[in-house]
Write a protein that holds these residues in place. Structure first.
Motif, PDB file in Angstrom:
ATOM      1  N   THR A  48     -29.649   2.648  -0.813  1.00  0.00           N
ATOM      2  CA  THR A  48     -29.291   2.144   0.510  1.00  0.00           C
ATOM      3  C   THR A  48     -30.283   1.062   0.901  1.00  0.00           C
ATOM      4  OG1 THR A  48     -28.363   4.260   1.205  1.00  0.00           O
ATOM      5  CG2 THR A  48     -29.031   2.729   2.952  1.00  0.00           C
ATOM      6  N   ILE A  49     -29.770  -0.085   1.328  1.00  0.00           N
ATOM      7  CA  ILE A  49     -30.615  -1.199   1.766  1.00  0.00           C
ATOM      8  C   ILE A  49     -30.448  -1.375   3.263  1.00  0.00           C
ATOM      9  CG2 ILE A  49     -30.995  -3.696   1.591  1.00  0.00           C
ATOM     10  CD1 ILE A  49     -29.957  -3.554  -1.283  1.00  0.00           C
ATOM     11  N   HIS A  50     -31.552  -1.377   3.991  1.00  0.00           N
ATOM     12  CA  HIS A  50     -31.499  -1.577   5.439  1.00  0.00           C
ATOM     13  C   HIS A  50     -31.335  -3.064   5.743  1.00  0.00           C
ATOM     14  CE1 HIS A  50     -32.501   2.562   6.480  1.00  0.00           C
ATOM     15  NE2 HIS A  50     -33.348   2.542   5.452  1.00  0.00           N
ATOM     16  N   LEU A  51     -30.337  -3.366   6.544  1.00  0.00           N
ATOM     17  CA  LEU A  51     -30.047  -4.754   6.902  1.00  0.00           C
ATOM     18  C   LEU A  51     -30.635  -5.065   8.271  1.00  0.00           C
ATOM     19  CD1 LEU A  51     -26.294  -4.907   5.806  1.00  0.00           C
ATOM     20  CD2 LEU A  51     -28.314  -5.598   4.489  1.00  0.00           C
ATOM     21  N   MET A  52     -31.293  -6.197   8.375  1.00  0.00           N
ATOM     22  CA  MET A  52     -31.844  -6.657   9.658  1.00  0.00           C
ATOM     23  C   MET A  52     -32.014  -8.165   9.591  1.00  0.00           C
ATOM     24  SD  MET A  52     -35.797  -5.360   9.266  1.00  0.00           S
ATOM     25  CE  MET A  52     -35.253  -3.719   8.819  1.00  0.00           C
ATOM     26  N   LYS A  53     -32.423  -8.734  10.689  1.00  0.00           N
ATOM     27  CA  LYS A  53     -32.588 -10.177  10.795  1.00  0.00           C
ATOM     28  C   LYS A  53     -33.478 -10.715   9.668  1.00  0.00           C
ATOM     29  CE  LYS A  53     -34.199 -13.715  14.050  1.00  0.00           C
ATOM     30  NZ  LYS A  53     -34.820 -13.963  15.376  1.00  0.00           N
ATOM     31  N   GLU A  54     -33.041 -11.811   9.046  1.00  0.00           N
ATOM     32  CA  GLU A  54     -33.778 -12.539   8.011  1.00  0.00           C
ATOM     33  C   GLU A  54     -33.814 -11.813   6.672  1.00  0.00           C
ATOM     34  OE1 GLU A  54     -37.571 -13.878   9.460  1.00  0.00           O
ATOM     35  OE2 GLU A  54     -36.705 -14.862  11.214  1.00  0.00           O
ATOM     36  N   LYS A  55     -32.958 -10.793   6.512  1.00  0.00           N
ATOM     37  CA  LYS A  55     -32.834 -10.135   5.208  1.00  0.00           C
ATOM     38  C   LYS A  55     -31.799 -10.881   4.365  1.00  0.00           C
ATOM     39  CE  LYS A  55     -35.210  -6.204   4.569  1.00  0.00           C
ATOM     40  NZ  LYS A  55     -34.611  -4.876   4.685  1.00  0.00           N
ATOM     41  N   CYS A  56     -31.981 -10.826   3.040  1.00  0.00           N
ATOM     42  CA  CYS A  56     -31.024 -11.427   2.105  1.00  0.00           C
ATOM     43  C   CYS A  56     -30.724 -10.410   1.003  1.00  0.00           C
ATOM     44  CB  CYS A  56     -31.597 -12.698   1.500  1.00  0.00           C
ATOM     45  SG  CYS A  56     -30.570 -13.440   0.206  1.00  0.00           S
ATOM     46  N   VAL A  57     -29.439 -10.272   0.663  1.00  0.00           N
ATOM     47  CA  VAL A  57     -29.031  -9.341  -0.392  1.00  0.00           C
ATOM     48  C   VAL A  57     -28.125 -10.072  -1.371  1.00  0.00           C
ATOM     49  CG1 VAL A  57     -27.843  -7.183  -0.922  1.00  0.00           C
ATOM     50  CG2 VAL A  57     -29.155  -7.385   1.200  1.00  0.00           C
ATOM     51  N   ILE A  58     -28.383  -9.903  -2.673  1.00  0.00           N
ATOM     52  CA  ILE A  58     -27.518 -10.455  -3.711  1.00  0.00           C
ATOM     53  C   ILE A  58     -26.609  -9.331  -4.225  1.00  0.00           C
ATOM     54  CG2 ILE A  58     -29.300 -10.071  -5.475  1.00  0.00           C
ATOM     55  CD1 ILE A  58     -26.664 -12.861  -5.572  1.00  0.00           C
ATOM     56  N   ILE A  59     -25.320  -9.643  -4.387  1.00  0.00           N
ATOM     57  CA  ILE A  59     -24.354  -8.652  -4.875  1.00  0.00           C
ATOM     58  C   ILE A  59     -23.659  -9.240  -6.100  1.00  0.00           C
ATOM     59  CG2 ILE A  59     -22.312  -7.280  -4.310  1.00  0.00           C
ATOM     60  CD1 ILE A  59     -23.093  -7.625  -1.346  1.00  0.00           C
ATOM     61  N   PRO A  60     -23.840  -8.669  -7.278  1.00  0.00           N
ATOM     62  CA  PRO A  60     -23.201  -9.196  -8.496  1.00  0.00           C
ATOM     63  C   PRO A  60     -21.682  -9.055  -8.425  1.00  0.00           C
ATOM     64  CG  PRO A  60     -25.018  -7.717  -9.031  1.00  0.00           C
ATOM     65  CD  PRO A  60     -24.735  -7.542  -7.576  1.00  0.00           C
ATOM     66  N   PRO A  61     -20.952  -9.771  -9.278  1.00  0.00           N
ATOM     67  CA  PRO A  61     -19.481  -9.687  -9.288  1.00  0.00           C
ATOM     68  C   PRO A  61     -18.988  -8.251  -9.543  1.00  0.00           C
ATOM     69  CG  PRO A  61     -20.235 -11.551 -10.608  1.00  0.00           C
ATOM     70  CD  PRO A  61     -21.450 -10.768 -10.245  1.00  0.00           C
ATOM     71  N   SER A  94     -32.099 -12.169 -14.628  1.00  0.00           N
ATOM     72  CA  SER A  94     -32.371 -10.777 -14.245  1.00  0.00           C
ATOM     73  C   SER A  94     -32.386 -10.602 -12.736  1.00  0.00           C
ATOM     74  CB  SER A  94     -33.720 -10.334 -14.826  1.00  0.00           C
ATOM     75  OG  SER A  94     -34.766 -11.160 -14.334  1.00  0.00           O
ATOM     76  N   LEU A  95     -32.553 -11.714 -12.012  1.00  0.00           N
ATOM     77  CA  LEU A  95     -32.604 -11.650 -10.552  1.00  0.00           C
ATOM     78  C   LEU A  95     -31.255 -11.233  -9.965  1.00  0.00           C
ATOM     79  CD1 LEU A  95     -34.820 -12.270  -8.451  1.00  0.00           C
ATOM     80  CD2 LEU A  95     -33.860 -14.569  -8.243  1.00  0.00           C
ATOM     81  N   PHE A  96     -30.155 -11.500 -10.716  1.00  0.00           N
ATOM     82  CA  PHE A  96     -28.818 -11.293 -10.160  1.00  0.00           C
ATOM     83  C   PHE A  96     -28.034 -10.188 -10.868  1.00  0.00           C
ATOM     84  CE2 PHE A  96     -28.772 -16.116  -9.101  1.00  0.00           C
ATOM     85  CZ  PHE A  96     -29.643 -15.890  -8.045  1.00  0.00           C
ATOM     86  N   THR A  97     -28.707  -9.326 -11.593  1.00  0.00           N
ATOM     87  CA  THR A  97     -27.966  -8.325 -12.386  1.00  0.00           C
ATOM     88  C   THR A  97     -27.644  -7.061 -11.605  1.00  0.00           C
ATOM     89  OG1 THR A  97     -30.091  -7.527 -13.228  1.00  0.00           O
ATOM     90  CG2 THR A  97     -28.871  -9.123 -14.589  1.00  0.00           C
ATOM     91  N   SER A  98     -28.246  -6.902 -10.430  1.00  0.00           N
ATOM     92  CA  SER A  98     -27.975  -5.700  -9.629  1.00  0.00           C
ATOM     93  C   SER A  98     -28.043  -6.047  -8.154  1.00  0.00           C
ATOM     94  CB  SER A  98     -28.995  -4.597  -9.958  1.00  0.00           C
ATOM     95  OG  SER A  98     -30.301  -5.021  -9.628  1.00  0.00           O
ATOM     96  N   VAL A  99     -27.488  -5.157  -7.336  1.00  0.00           N
ATOM     97  CA  VAL A  99     -27.601  -5.331  -5.881  1.00  0.00           C
ATOM     98  C   VAL A  99     -29.057  -5.154  -5.483  1.00  0.00           C
ATOM     99  CG1 VAL A  99     -26.903  -4.450  -3.633  1.00  0.00           C
ATOM    100  CG2 VAL A  99     -25.257  -4.457  -5.531  1.00  0.00           C
ATOM    101  N   ARG A 100     -29.611  -6.140  -4.827  1.00  0.00           N
ATOM    102  CA  ARG A 100     -31.029  -6.049  -4.468  1.00  0.00           C
ATOM    103  C   ARG A 100     -31.341  -6.994  -3.308  1.00  0.00           C
ATOM    104  NH1 ARG A 100     -34.858  -9.001  -8.825  1.00  0.00           N
ATOM    105  NH2 ARG A 100     -36.217  -8.874  -7.005  1.00  0.00           N
ATOM    106  N   GLU A 101     -32.472  -6.724  -2.660  1.00  0.00           N
ATOM    107  CA  GLU A 101     -32.973  -7.622  -1.615  1.00  0.00           C
ATOM    108  C   GLU A 101     -33.676  -8.805  -2.262  1.00  0.00           C
ATOM    109  OE1 GLU A 101     -35.191  -5.964   1.684  1.00  0.00           O
ATOM    110  OE2 GLU A 101     -34.524  -3.955   1.074  1.00  0.00           O
ATOM    111  N   LEU A 102     -33.591  -9.947  -1.594  1.00  0.00           N
ATOM    112  CA  LEU A 102     -34.305 -11.146  -2.026  1.00  0.00           C
ATOM    113  C   LEU A 102     -35.185 -11.641  -0.881  1.00  0.00           C
ATOM    114  CD1 LEU A 102     -31.431 -13.075  -3.865  1.00  0.00           C
ATOM    115  CD2 LEU A 102     -33.241 -11.707  -4.902  1.00  0.00           C
ATOM    116  N   ARG A 103     -36.312 -12.158  -1.226  1.00  0.00           N
ATOM    117  CA  ARG A 103     -37.248 -12.650  -0.212  1.00  0.00           C
ATOM    118  C   ARG A 103     -36.951 -14.121   0.088  1.00  0.00           C
ATOM    119  NH1 ARG A 103     -42.965 -11.215  -1.982  1.00  0.00           N
ATOM    120  NH2 ARG A 103     -42.358 -12.568  -3.706  1.00  0.00           N
ATOM    121  N   LEU A 104     -36.976 -14.492   1.384  1.00  0.00           N
ATOM    122  CA  LEU A 104     -36.734 -15.871   1.803  1.00  0.00           C
ATOM    123  C   LEU A 104     -37.782 -16.257   2.852  1.00  0.00           C
ATOM    124  CD1 LEU A 104     -32.840 -15.793   2.244  1.00  0.00           C
ATOM    125  CD2 LEU A 104     -34.108 -16.726   0.320  1.00  0.00           C
TER     126      LEU A 104
END
Length: 523
Positions: A48-61, A94-104
């Protein structure tokens, strides 16, 4: 040069407001969710990823996720993109192979890119479509740079050093200390402490220094307007940029640009030595009714302005474009109103640290390329003189006296004053024991009659200050006293008179002439 194996192609961008409690999501392309406001959670089968302001999440196909909103709607940019492979041997990053948070970080930079991409979403013309493509590539580069895996066993100091390198590269972005600390993955309180230990400055002051140095380069090498330069280096407000620039450099950006021209017309009382060393002839030089001029500089054809008797009004006829003053000018009231004639640069002149002063002036006048040769020439001269004196006067004591009608002043040791750093530090001469009794933070000390009797130095360098003399040669009356005549150096004819303004100066040419004077009598 390496070859690209893949590029990323934007398919869609939308600004979405999710208000339903739960929504399932899956897509045949990669998806980026970048949160602008709101709170919620994103759930997969594993986490489970907590979503809030300025968060980024990548979701593979073809990944299935559930998005749950909290008390307020989620506002987010949703981007979909695919990968175009340019070679047969390829593998997804490898950055995009799974659902994960990304830093911006900083997020403001990311937001600018998103807004630019979003504005072009309905573009039909080729130019705007290309602009959107370029901005998307910038966004992807931004993501990659921010999310490189941290080297194994990297300590906090290495992480801060890495963030400093990043700051040098991306100084134009909007940074906060919190963002830099998060980038380095170091607690904020610890980050600031380590940062200052490495650089000597707090993070945002250091960032401003980087920006100002870049601004100076642009002012020298381009015709860009000051407003355009301030925007390009990260200042959104031209007034604030001008203020910060003047704090760092001493003059405004426009004045700095003009000072870089080859025809700068400068008046810099008591600082002429540094300008002449850099090959710049001032339009006028200071003089003093009792001290005279700095004859050693060879400025015989340059008009002189008596700072004691208020001749500064004559400067109007010489049309200066830059006036440079150090803190010592405050003693001469006639120089306090020069701002009516030309822009003034107030220089923090640390005296003994002449190299720092020379660099500041070289920087202001576009002469930094000369610095290395000037300093190397001086240091070579010092080493040669030191070898000679090490043989000719080894173990013999030396002192320097400034003599006036109101008394005798002994100058301090190797760390302070006009003479000590040259005589004792550079040339390695031995100070008389009385010199060591002067407090470390003091450049000179008045000698009492008893102290003068104790001055049994082997060699005395002396200069005469005429400022307080009422009649001609009054400052020399001490030479007739039995107390003076009984000094060891006097008896052995080892007293050497030197020019006042040559020795009462911190400039590199002054120091070089001091070395010549010493070699002439002791070498």
């Amino acid at each position: 040069m390496g070859n690209l194996t893949q590029i990323y192609h934007l398919q869609t961008i939308s600004y979405t407001i999710l208000s339903v409690n739960m929504q399932s999501y899956s897509h045949t392309y990669f998806s980026l969710f970048i949160l602008i406001s709101g709170n919620g959670t994103l759930k997969t089968n594993h986490e489970t990823i907590h979503l809030m302001k300025e968060k980024c999440v990548i979701i593979p196909p073809n990944s299935h996720v559930e998005i749950h909103t909290a008390d307020e709607p989620l506002c987010l940019y949703q981007l979909t993109f695919n990968t175009i492979y340019l070679s047969e041997s390829h593998a997804p990053t490898s950055l995009f192979t799974s659902v994960r948070e990304l830093r911006l970080l900083p997020f403001s930079q990311c937001n600018k890119l998103l807004e630019a991409i979003y504005r072009c979403r309905q573009a039909k013309d080729e130019h705007t479509i290309f602009e959107q493509h370029v901005r998307f590539q910038e966004l992807m580069l931004f993501i990659f740079e921010q999310n490189q895996p941290k080297p194994i066993l990297q300590n906090d100091r290495q992480s801060v050093e890495q963030s400093i390198q990043y700051l040098h590269k991306y100084f134009g972005r909007d940074w906060t200390v919190e963002q830099l600390a998060e980038l380095a993955e170091v607690p904020r309180w610890s980050y600031s402490r380590i940062f200052k230990d490495i650089t000597g400055q707090i993070p945002l002051h250091y960032l401003n220094s980087i920006r100002i140095e870049k601004a100076k380069q642009l002012l020298m090498t381009t015709n860009d307007r000051v407003f355009e330069i301030s925007q390009s280096i990260g200042f959104n407000n031209e007034y604030y940029f001008n203020r910060r620039f003047k704090e760092h450099v001493g003059i405004s950006p426009g004045q700095y640009r003009r000072s870089q021209s080859n025809n700068v017309r400068v008046f810099a009382p008591f600082l002429e030595d540094f300008f002449v060393a850099l090959g710049i002839t001032p339009i006028a030089q200071f003089s003093h009714s009792k001290w005279g001029k700095q004859d050693y500089l060879g400025l015989q054809d340059v008009p002189d302005i008596d700072v004691q008797f208020g001749e500064v009004d004559r400067l109007f006829h010489y049309k200066p474009t830059l006036i440079m003053l150090d803190a010592g000018i405050e003693r001469w009231e006639t120089c306090l109103h020069l701002n009516k004639l030309a822009p003034i640069c107030h220089l923090n002149h640390p005296g003994e640290d002449w190299q720092s002063t020379l660099f500041k002036i070289a920087d202001l006048t576009g002469k930094t390329s000369m610095m290395q040769d000037i300093i190397m020439e001086y240091e070579d001269k010092v080493q040669k003189a030191r070898r000679i004196l090490g043989k000719s006067v080894y173990g013999q004591s030396v002192a320097f006296l400034r003599i006036s009608s109101i008394g005798i002043t002994l100058y301090a040791g190797p760390e302070c004053g006009y003479t000590g750093p040259i005589l004792y530090r550079d040339l390695g001469l031995t100070p008389h024991p009385l010199v060591w009794k002067i407090p470390l933070n003091q450049r000179k000390a008045h000698l009492t009659s008893d102290q003068l009797l104790q001055l049994d130095a082997d060699h005395l360098f002396i200069t005469f200050d005429k400022q307080h003399s009422i009649y001609e040669h009054e400052e020399r009356t001490i030479l007739k006293s039995s107390m003076w005549k009984n000094l060891r150096a006097v008896k052995s004819s080892c007293v050497y008179e030197v020019d006042f303004l040559t020795w009462m100066n911190y400039g590199i040419l002054s120091h070089s002439k001091k070395i010549d004077d010493v070699l002439n009598v002791l070498g």
